[in-house]
Design a protein around this motif. Structure first.
Motif, mmCIF file in Angstrom:
data_model
loop_
_atom_site.group_PDB
_atom_site.id
_atom_site.type_symbol
_atom_site.label_atom_id
_atom_site.label_comp_id
_atom_site.label_asym_id
_atom_site.label_seq_id
_atom_site.Cartn_x
_atom_site.Cartn_y
_atom_site.Cartn_z
ATOM 1 N N LEU A 99 -38.580 60.073 -14.548
ATOM 2 C CA LEU A 99 -37.868 60.286 -15.809
ATOM 3 C C LEU A 99 -38.707 61.166 -16.716
ATOM 4 C CD1 LEU A 99 -38.336 57.361 -18.235
ATOM 5 C CD2 LEU A 99 -39.231 57.194 -15.925
ATOM 6 N N GLN A 100 -38.009 61.872 -17.563
ATOM 7 C CA GLN A 100 -38.717 62.675 -18.569
ATOM 8 C C GLN A 100 -38.216 62.250 -19.952
ATOM 9 O OE1 GLN A 100 -39.004 66.880 -17.539
ATOM 10 N NE2 GLN A 100 -39.241 66.348 -15.385
ATOM 11 N N CYS A 101 -37.074 62.781 -20.402
ATOM 12 C CA CYS A 101 -36.594 62.334 -21.721
ATOM 13 C C CYS A 101 -36.077 60.905 -21.654
ATOM 14 C CB CYS A 101 -35.511 63.257 -22.251
ATOM 15 S SG CYS A 101 -33.877 62.996 -21.511
ATOM 16 N N GLY A 102 -35.607 60.472 -20.481
ATOM 17 C CA GLY A 102 -35.158 59.105 -20.293
ATOM 18 C C GLY A 102 -33.713 58.840 -20.673
ATOM 19 N N PHE A 103 -33.011 59.870 -21.137
ATOM 20 C CA PHE A 103 -31.647 59.594 -21.610
ATOM 21 C C PHE A 103 -30.744 59.115 -20.480
ATOM 22 C CE2 PHE A 103 -27.379 60.244 -23.120
ATOM 23 C CZ PHE A 103 -27.474 59.761 -24.417
ATOM 24 N N CYS A 104 -30.911 59.683 -19.313
ATOM 25 C CA CYS A 104 -30.052 59.318 -18.173
ATOM 26 C C CYS A 104 -30.526 58.069 -17.463
ATOM 27 C CB CYS A 104 -30.037 60.467 -17.160
ATOM 28 S SG CYS A 104 -31.648 60.660 -16.318
ATOM 29 N N THR A 105 -31.749 57.631 -17.756
ATOM 30 C CA THR A 105 -32.452 56.699 -16.877
ATOM 31 C C THR A 105 -31.771 55.335 -16.759
ATOM 32 O OG1 THR A 105 -34.496 57.817 -17.496
ATOM 33 C CG2 THR A 105 -34.714 55.712 -16.342
ATOM 34 N N LEU A 135 -25.714 62.408 -14.210
ATOM 35 C CA LEU A 135 -26.322 63.694 -14.539
ATOM 36 C C LEU A 135 -27.693 63.498 -15.183
ATOM 37 C CD1 LEU A 135 -23.235 65.602 -15.989
ATOM 38 C CD2 LEU A 135 -24.021 65.399 -13.610
ATOM 39 N N CYS A 136 -28.651 64.282 -14.689
ATOM 40 C CA CYS A 136 -29.988 64.322 -15.293
ATOM 41 C C CYS A 136 -30.325 65.771 -15.553
ATOM 42 C CB CYS A 136 -31.025 63.694 -14.368
ATOM 43 S SG CYS A 136 -32.715 63.841 -15.027
ATOM 44 N N ARG A 137 -30.717 66.080 -16.767
ATOM 45 C CA ARG A 137 -31.006 67.460 -17.130
ATOM 46 C C ARG A 137 -32.500 67.759 -17.118
ATOM 47 N NH1 ARG A 137 -27.234 68.597 -15.250
ATOM 48 N NH2 ARG A 137 -25.210 69.111 -16.112
ATOM 49 N N CYS A 138 -33.322 66.789 -16.706
ATOM 50 C CA CYS A 138 -34.771 67.001 -16.791
ATOM 51 C C CYS A 138 -35.475 67.040 -15.446
ATOM 52 C CB CYS A 138 -35.427 65.898 -17.621
ATOM 53 S SG CYS A 138 -34.792 65.680 -19.277
ATOM 54 N N THR A 139 -35.184 66.092 -14.567
ATOM 55 C CA THR A 139 -36.114 65.816 -13.467
ATOM 56 C C THR A 139 -35.891 66.642 -12.218
ATOM 57 O OG1 THR A 139 -34.674 64.113 -12.541
ATOM 58 C CG2 THR A 139 -36.275 63.407 -14.202
ATOM 59 N N GLY A 140 -34.700 67.203 -12.038
ATOM 60 C CA GLY A 140 -34.415 67.860 -10.777
ATOM 61 C C GLY A 140 -34.080 66.882 -9.667
HETATM 62 FE FE1 FES Z 1 -33.833 63.560 -19.234
HETATM 63 FE FE2 FES Z 1 -32.699 62.583 -17.010
HETATM 64 S S1 FES Z 1 -34.758 62.307 -17.702
HETATM 65 S S2 FES Z 1 -31.734 63.617 -18.662
#
Ligand code: FES
Ligand code: FES
Length: 164
Positions: A99-105, A135-140
């Motif tokens: 996770l990065q921003c964690g919004f999708c987590t 959908l996750c916009r950070c982790t790939g």
């Molecule tokens: Fe940022 Fe998935 S960790 S949208």
């Protein structure tokens, strides 16, 4: 608008909330029970951020009404563990930096939990298929897949213990 009482179980505890008939389950969890781990992104069933588990099934909480939760068993991300006692998926996500921003987590954790509870031997293709709705916009996605694969052992063990 008159509120409707709804009796449900959330994360193993009984709860009674009063909601307007048009209130979504996501808003009911966040606003009435202060379970703000359930996130709202698109609010029309596309992103998966709001996913919770209802009677064992991963459900978009933005597409379900709170009143439809009457008599149901709901699990939110808060039910998967806490900071002091992380669940196996949460531990694996931390280890793999999934996770990065964690919004999708939260939505990905609940989706993966519902999958592994039913299919602890799910292969990578199956995991990719199920997670494709989140959908996750950070982790790939690669660390997310790696984390879910790693967590399978713990779910297999839980299943073995439950069968004894
Ligand atoms: Fe940022 Fe998935 S960790 S949208
Ligand atoms: Fe429910 Fe996007 S907020 S699917």
């Amino acid at each position: 608008m008159t509120g409707v009482p709804v009796h449900l179980r959330v994360n193993g505890s009984s709860a009674t909330i009063t909601v307007e008939p048009r209130m979504t389950l996501a808003d009911a969890l966040r606003e009435e029970l202060r379970l703000t781990g359930t996130h709202l992104g698109c609010e029309h069933g596309v992103c998966g951020a709001c996913t919770v588990i209802v009677d064992g099934l991963a459900v978009r909480a933005c597409l379900m009404l709170g009143v439809q939760a009457e008599g149901r068993e709901v699990i939110t991300v808060e039910g998967l563990g806490d900071v002091a006692h992380l669940g196996p998926l949460q531990r694996a996500f931390r280890k793999h930096h999934a996770l990065q921003c964690g919004f999708c987590t939260a939505g990905i954790l609940t989706t993966a939990h519902a999958l592994l509870m039913e299919e602890p031997n799910a292969g990578e293709d199956r995991i990719r298929e199920v997670i494709s709705g989140n959908l996750c916009r950070c982790t790939g996605y690669l660390p997310i897949i790696a984390a879910i694969i790693e967590a399978r052992d713990a779910y297999r063990e839980m299943q073995r213990e439950a069968a004894q």
